[in-house]
Design an enzyme around this catalytic site. Structure first.
Site, PDB file in Angstrom:
ATOM      1  N   ASN A 212      -0.028   3.373 -14.886  1.00 36.41           N
ATOM      2  CA  ASN A 212      -1.416   1.952 -14.645  1.00 36.41           C
ATOM      3  C   ASN A 212      -2.042   1.763 -16.385  1.00 36.41           C
ATOM      4  OD1 ASN A 212      -4.044   2.750 -13.676  1.00 36.41           O
ATOM      5  ND2 ASN A 212      -3.021   2.385 -12.363  1.00 36.41           N
ATOM      6  N   ALA A 277     -11.427   4.857  -9.870  1.00 38.98           N
ATOM      7  CA  ALA A 277      -9.470   5.166 -10.052  1.00 38.98           C
ATOM      8  C   ALA A 277      -8.868   3.544  -9.921  1.00 38.98           C
ATOM      9  CB  ALA A 277      -9.064   6.019  -8.997  1.00 38.98           C
ATOM     10  N   PRO A 308      -0.987   3.174   0.945  1.00 39.80           N
ATOM     11  CA  PRO A 308      -2.270   2.852   1.276  1.00 39.80           C
ATOM     12  C   PRO A 308      -3.548   1.947   0.332  1.00 39.80           C
ATOM     13  CG  PRO A 308      -1.583   5.111   1.182  1.00 39.80           C
ATOM     14  CD  PRO A 308       0.167   4.110   0.938  1.00 39.80           C
TER      15      PRO A 308
HETATM   16  N1  CTP Z   1      -8.486   0.773  -4.398  1.00 38.15           N
HETATM   17  C1  CTP Z   1      -7.202   1.546  -3.411  1.00 38.15           C
HETATM   18  N2  CTP Z   1      -6.248   1.760  -3.040  1.00 38.15           N
HETATM   19  C2  CTP Z   1      -5.815   1.050  -3.546  1.00 38.15           C
HETATM   20  C3  CTP Z   1      -6.459   0.140  -4.956  1.00 38.15           C
HETATM   21  C4  CTP Z   1      -7.055  -0.247  -4.774  1.00 38.15           C
HETATM   22  O1  CTP Z   1      -8.561   2.660  -3.302  1.00 38.15           O
HETATM   23  N3  CTP Z   1      -4.145   0.954  -3.542  1.00 38.15           N
HETATM   24  C5  CTP Z   1      -9.914   0.747  -4.396  1.00 38.15           C
HETATM   25  C6  CTP Z   1      -9.859   0.776  -6.085  1.00 38.15           C
HETATM   26  O2  CTP Z   1     -10.256   2.264  -6.595  1.00 38.15           O
HETATM   27  C7  CTP Z   1     -10.714  -0.003  -6.723  1.00 38.15           C
HETATM   28  C8  CTP Z   1     -10.765  -1.039  -5.698  1.00 38.15           C
HETATM   29  O3  CTP Z   1      -9.916  -0.567  -4.770  1.00 38.15           O
HETATM   30  O4  CTP Z   1     -12.276   1.122  -5.665  1.00 38.15           O
HETATM   31  C9  CTP Z   1     -10.225  -2.826  -6.104  1.00 38.15           C
HETATM   32  O5  CTP Z   1      -9.115  -2.333  -6.820  1.00 38.15           O
HETATM   33  P1  CTP Z   1      -7.764  -3.571  -7.230  1.00 38.15           P
HETATM   34  O6  CTP Z   1      -6.867  -2.963  -8.525  1.00 38.15           O
HETATM   35  O7  CTP Z   1      -8.886  -4.319  -8.249  1.00 38.15           O
HETATM   36  O8  CTP Z   1      -8.072  -4.190  -5.696  1.00 38.15           O
HETATM   37  P2  CTP Z   1      -6.792  -3.882  -5.255  1.00 38.15           P
HETATM   38  O9  CTP Z   1      -6.968  -3.828  -3.809  1.00 38.15           O
HETATM   39  O10 CTP Z   1      -5.581  -3.266  -5.827  1.00 38.15           O
HETATM   40  O11 CTP Z   1      -6.246  -5.470  -4.616  1.00 38.15           O
HETATM   41  P3  CTP Z   1      -5.380  -7.010  -5.473  1.00 38.15           P
HETATM   42  O12 CTP Z   1      -4.387  -5.666  -6.639  1.00 38.15           O
HETATM   43  O13 CTP Z   1      -5.030  -7.287  -4.746  1.00 38.15           O
HETATM   44  O14 CTP Z   1      -6.618  -7.225  -7.110  1.00 38.15           O
END
Ligand code: CTP
Length: 406
Positions: A212, A277, A308
């Site tokens: 990304n 991250a 996860p």
């Molecule tokens: N994060 C994580 N593990 C993942 C995805 C995200 O720990 N597999 C963490 C990121 O480091 C960040 C937070 O969760 O601090 C939010 O990340 P984001 O991508 O905005 O959230 P998602 O939970 O992936 O939700 P969505 O993609 O549905 O917006």
């Protein structure tokens, strides 16, 4: 820094080859909101013309003014009083010696003797001069009086020698100066901080991967700020084109699964965890052992499985007293999504940003964020990622104190 009343930095420039770097330093201080006035020694004027500093600072430059004795007394007192911070960079062995002895025989030495502002010096000189016991003694005298010193770096010097004596990176000097102005010096001493930064890479085959647009800049800025404020910092970083800040322990990760593994091992011993991250939410169900070939016109179908959620897994194992901060990069309904993540991942704060806004998000040096906690929602104006980093750490420290008081 708040723009209401600009802080005044008096920048003393002394006569060394590094004097030209003071131009860049002046610019950096201005960018961070400081109003800079320059005082030069006569010798500094041989390296860089006062007109350069006059043009850059927008103020007259105070030089050795024995030629203009009528204005001298007034000028040096006025500048000494105006200073919120007195910074001398580069500082020669000569000015350090004069300061240590209280000698005031030109405009700069007179002004610095008269000031009541905090003083910061960034020495630069030949290695022999730096290592000379006289210089070292003068430095310890200055340090004992509260003068802050940004020690010179080691490297190849203009005089041809190699060793200590090179002016420290002007970014580091500017940051130390701004920290002193904000009275925010080493308030994270003794704390362990883990920062995650950058994207993950999920392989599809031996030559391709899913990733990304995360550049890692925000996470690196936080690691740098926490280290500067005295914390013991570990940076868990995905593949980015950034240099690990000095003094920070780097642990690289590739995939989200690797991030989870390293973060789970490191998290229990941290006081503060900041997850900037952008780990991929999905990975290939199977990684092709060989390069995937074109499908001769047929649609290409990739089967992905969910990764996860690292933040949620770590949040579930959070110890009392630990402060966990997450990020939420959103394109719509920013606050609603942020609040949901705060609860779901057992975070203490979410740094939410709308990545579609100009000046926010990926690969830029600024950010526009809202700090979301259970109690409050604080929208910050656009500011540099370095400044955002300090605001996040300020809030994390406040959350930590609140937890301790519970
Ligand atoms: N994060 C994580 N593990 C993942 C995805 C995200 O720990 N597999 C963490 C990121 O480091 C960040 C937070 O969760 O601090 C939010 O990340 P984001 O991508 O905005 O959230 P998602 O939970 O992936 O939700 P969505 O993609 O549905 O917006």
């Amino acid at each position: 820094m708040e723009e209401k009343s600009k802080k005044c930095v008096v920048l003393g420039v002394t006569g060394g080859i590094a004097a030209y770097k003071a131009c860049e330093l002046l610019r950096l201080l201005q960018k961070q909101g400081a109003d800079v006035y320059v005082v030069m020694t006569k010798n500094a004027g041989r390296f860089v013309a006062p007109l350069t500093f006059e043009t850059l600072s927008g103020h007259p430059v105070a030089c050795d003014t024995f030629e203009r004795p009528a204005t001298w007394e007034v000028e040096h007192v006025a500048l000494a009083k105006r200073a919120d911070l007195f910074l001398i960079a580069p500082a020669t062995a000569n000015i350090l010696a004069k300061m240590a002895c209280g000698i005031a025989d030109d405009m700069l030495s007179t002004t610095v003797l008269a000031t009541r502002a905090p003083v910061l010096v960034a020495p630069a000189m030949n290695t022999g001069m730096w290592e000379n016991p006289a210089t070292q003694h003068n430095l310890s005298v200055l340090a004992s009086r509260g003068v802050r010193i940004v020690a010179p770096a080691t490297g190849h010097l203009a005089c041809g020698d190699s060793g200590a004596g090179k002016l420290e990176d002007v970014q580091v000097i500017a940051q130390t100066a701004m920290d002193m102005l904000r009275g925010r010096v080493r308030d994270m001493e003794g704390l362990r901080v883990l920062v995650t930064a950058g994207p993950s890479r999920e392989a599809l085959d031996p030559v391709r991967y899913i990733t990304n647009r995360s550049s890692g800049k925000m996470g690196y800025a936080i690691a740098r700020a926490a280290q500067r404020r005295g914390a013991q910092v570990t940076l868990l970083s995905g593949p980015v084109a950034l240099e690990c800040p000095q003094g920070v322990g780097l642990v690289p990760f590739g995939t989200t699964a690797e991030l989870l593994q390293s973060a789970s091992a490191l998290a229990p011993e941290q006081d503060v965890l900041i997850q900037a991250a952008a780990p991929a939410d999905y990975r290939a169900k199977e990684i092709a052992p060989q390069k995937i070939k074109k499908q001769s016109g047929a649609p290409m179908v990739l089967e992905l499985v969910e990764n996860p959620d690292v933040a949620a897994a770590l949040g579930a194992a959070k110890r009392p007293g630990q402060v966990f901060v997450g990020f939420a990069a959103e394109t719509n309904d920013v606050l609603e999504h942020a609040r949901g993540k705060l609860a779901r991942k057992r975070l203490d704060m979410i740094v939410a940003n709308d990545v579609t806004r100009p000046g926010a998000g990926f690969d830029v040096d600024t950010n526009i964020v809202t700090l979301v906690t259970k109690e409050a929602c604080d929208e910050l104006p656009m500011m540099s990622k370095d400044e955002v980093a300090d605001r996040i750490l300020d809030r994390a420290l406040a959350l930590r104190s609140a937890k301790k008081a519970e």
